[in-house]
Design a protein around this motif. Structure first.
Motif, mmCIF file in Angstrom:
data_model
loop_
_atom_site.group_PDB
_atom_site.id
_atom_site.type_symbol
_atom_site.label_atom_id
_atom_site.label_comp_id
_atom_site.label_asym_id
_atom_site.label_seq_id
_atom_site.Cartn_x
_atom_site.Cartn_y
_atom_site.Cartn_z
ATOM 1 N N UNK A 21 -7.623 12.765 -6.442
ATOM 2 C CA UNK A 21 -8.675 12.064 -7.192
ATOM 3 C C UNK A 21 -8.168 10.771 -7.822
ATOM 4 N N UNK A 22 -6.880 10.749 -8.145
ATOM 5 C CA UNK A 22 -6.313 9.550 -8.789
ATOM 6 C C UNK A 22 -6.038 8.438 -7.773
ATOM 7 N N UNK A 23 -6.073 8.789 -6.479
ATOM 8 C CA UNK A 23 -5.818 7.787 -5.432
ATOM 9 C C UNK A 23 -7.051 6.884 -5.273
ATOM 10 N N UNK A 24 -6.845 5.753 -4.617
ATOM 11 C CA UNK A 24 -7.960 4.817 -4.402
ATOM 12 C C UNK A 24 -8.888 5.307 -3.302
ATOM 13 N N UNK A 79 -3.117 -0.443 -3.440
ATOM 14 C CA UNK A 79 -3.944 0.727 -3.138
ATOM 15 C C UNK A 79 -3.103 1.948 -2.745
ATOM 16 N N UNK A 80 -3.566 3.109 -3.173
ATOM 17 C CA UNK A 80 -2.911 4.370 -2.806
ATOM 18 C C UNK A 80 -3.928 5.200 -2.019
ATOM 19 N N UNK A 81 -3.511 5.650 -0.836
ATOM 20 C CA UNK A 81 -4.399 6.449 0.022
ATOM 21 C C UNK A 81 -3.879 7.878 0.077
ATOM 22 N N UNK A 82 -4.745 8.836 -0.234
ATOM 23 C CA UNK A 82 -4.372 10.243 -0.066
ATOM 24 C C UNK A 82 -4.691 10.642 1.366
ATOM 25 N N UNK A 83 -3.655 11.066 2.099
ATOM 26 C CA UNK A 83 -3.865 11.615 3.444
ATOM 27 C C UNK A 83 -3.860 13.130 3.278
ATOM 28 N N UNK A 96 0.872 -1.187 0.000
ATOM 29 C CA UNK A 96 0.000 0.000 0.000
ATOM 30 C C UNK A 96 0.899 1.224 0.000
ATOM 31 N N UNK A 97 0.369 2.312 -0.535
ATOM 32 C CA UNK A 97 1.162 3.544 -0.586
ATOM 33 C C UNK A 97 0.309 4.699 -0.072
ATOM 34 N N UNK A 98 0.917 5.555 0.736
ATOM 35 C CA UNK A 98 0.235 6.744 1.250
ATOM 36 C C UNK A 98 0.838 7.956 0.552
#
Ligand code: COA
Length: 258
Positions: free
Chosen positions: A117-120, A99-103, A51-53
């Motif tokens: 918007x491009x993040x999951x 999955x990519x999470x925008x914090x 996963x990537x933040x």
């Protein structure tokens, strides 16, 4: 590990955190920063993270947008190259195999909103303020906002946000489906780290397939999407995690995924 000036890429177990680190410019994205993000995504992918933040340095901004001082005097061909770079980065996030999470820890305007918007998944701090603000600069969203925003919030709301350049708070963004969750600012990092660790512990191939299938929902007819889903679904049979997940269920124990 690469050495970038305006971003950081940190690893914690199977989770990578990519931090845009230009706080004196509220993490605005110039060409060097976008290129660094592109490289960092490739590196994290090579590392096989689960996963990537994506977040911004400091307390004020996630990303305050494309770099306005860089854009001011661009010619059309130069603007086109800048748009293509922004699109490559957004596409790389969208197609990242985990999955990519925008914090979203503060301002997410223009290109910052578009990267989110491009993040999951999007998790916002209570103090976050979000908007596609380009109209008041005499331009429109150029890194995917006109396409991804309506899919997330619906056509009417996307038109309102883009036409008025409105800056909305986290509560409004949550009500309109622009962010999935709001947390107190001092809990954002820990909460997102927990989500990311939970995702990284899930079966890797199944998660990648789920992301690919969900991405297809916006790309194709339902019939083609359903065919795509069947192929991805069947392809998971015989993987370690499929055998183990089902065996563990039948033996009433916790699965041990690869
Ligand atoms: N591009 C380049 N520089 C930017 C920037 C951007 N998108 N956003 C902020 N900055 C710079 C400011 O010019 C300022 O530089 P300075 O210290 O040399 O004057 C610095 O970052 C701090 O910003 P400032 O405006 O002083 O902070 P603030 O707290 O008063 O306001 C914002 C913060 C985010 C509300 C305001 O900076 C803003 O509206 N930024 C532009 C947002 C935008 O339209 N983005 C879309 C671009 S496509």
């Amino acid at each position: 590990m690469s050495d970038w000036e305006t971003i950081r890429l940190d690893y914690d177990g199977d989770v990578a955190t990519l931090t845009v680190d230009r706080p004196d410019r509220l993490n605005a994205l110039n060409v060097d920063t976008l290129e660094a993000i592109e490289e960092a995504l490739a590196e994290a992918q090579d590392e096989g993270v689960g996963a990537l933040v994506l977040t911004g340095a400091g307390d004020d901004a996630f990303v305050a947008g494309a770099d306005i001082s860089y854009m001011q005097d661009l010619s059309t061909p130069e603007a086109q190259a800048y748009a293509e770079l922004g699109h490559r980065v957004a596409d790389a996030i969208e197609q990242f195999p985990a999955p990519v999470i925008a914090a979203i820890n503060g301002y997410a305007f223009g290109g910052g909103c578009e990267l989110a918007l491009a993040c999951d998944l999007r998790v916002a701090a209570e103090s976050a303020i979000i908007g596609q603000t380009e109209i008041d600069l005499g331009i429109i969203p150029g890194w995917g906002g006109s396409q991804r925003l309506p899919r997330l919030v619906g056509d009417e709301m996307a038109r309102r946000l883009i036409f008025f350049g409105e800056r909305i708070d986290a509560q409004d963004a949550n009500e309109h489906g622009l962010v999935g969750e709001i947390v107190a600012g001092d809990q954002l990092d820990d909460h997102v780290a927990e989500l990311a660790a939970d995702l990284a512990a899930k079966p890797t191939y199944a998660l990648a397939a789920a992301k690919e299938a969900l991405n297809q929902a916006h790309e194709t007819s339902q019939e083609a999407g359903l065919r795509y889903e069947r192929r991805l679904w069947s392809g998971l049979f015989g993987t370690h995690d499929q055998r183990e997940g089902m065996e563990a269920f039948l033996e009433d124990r916790e699965p041990e995924f690869e």
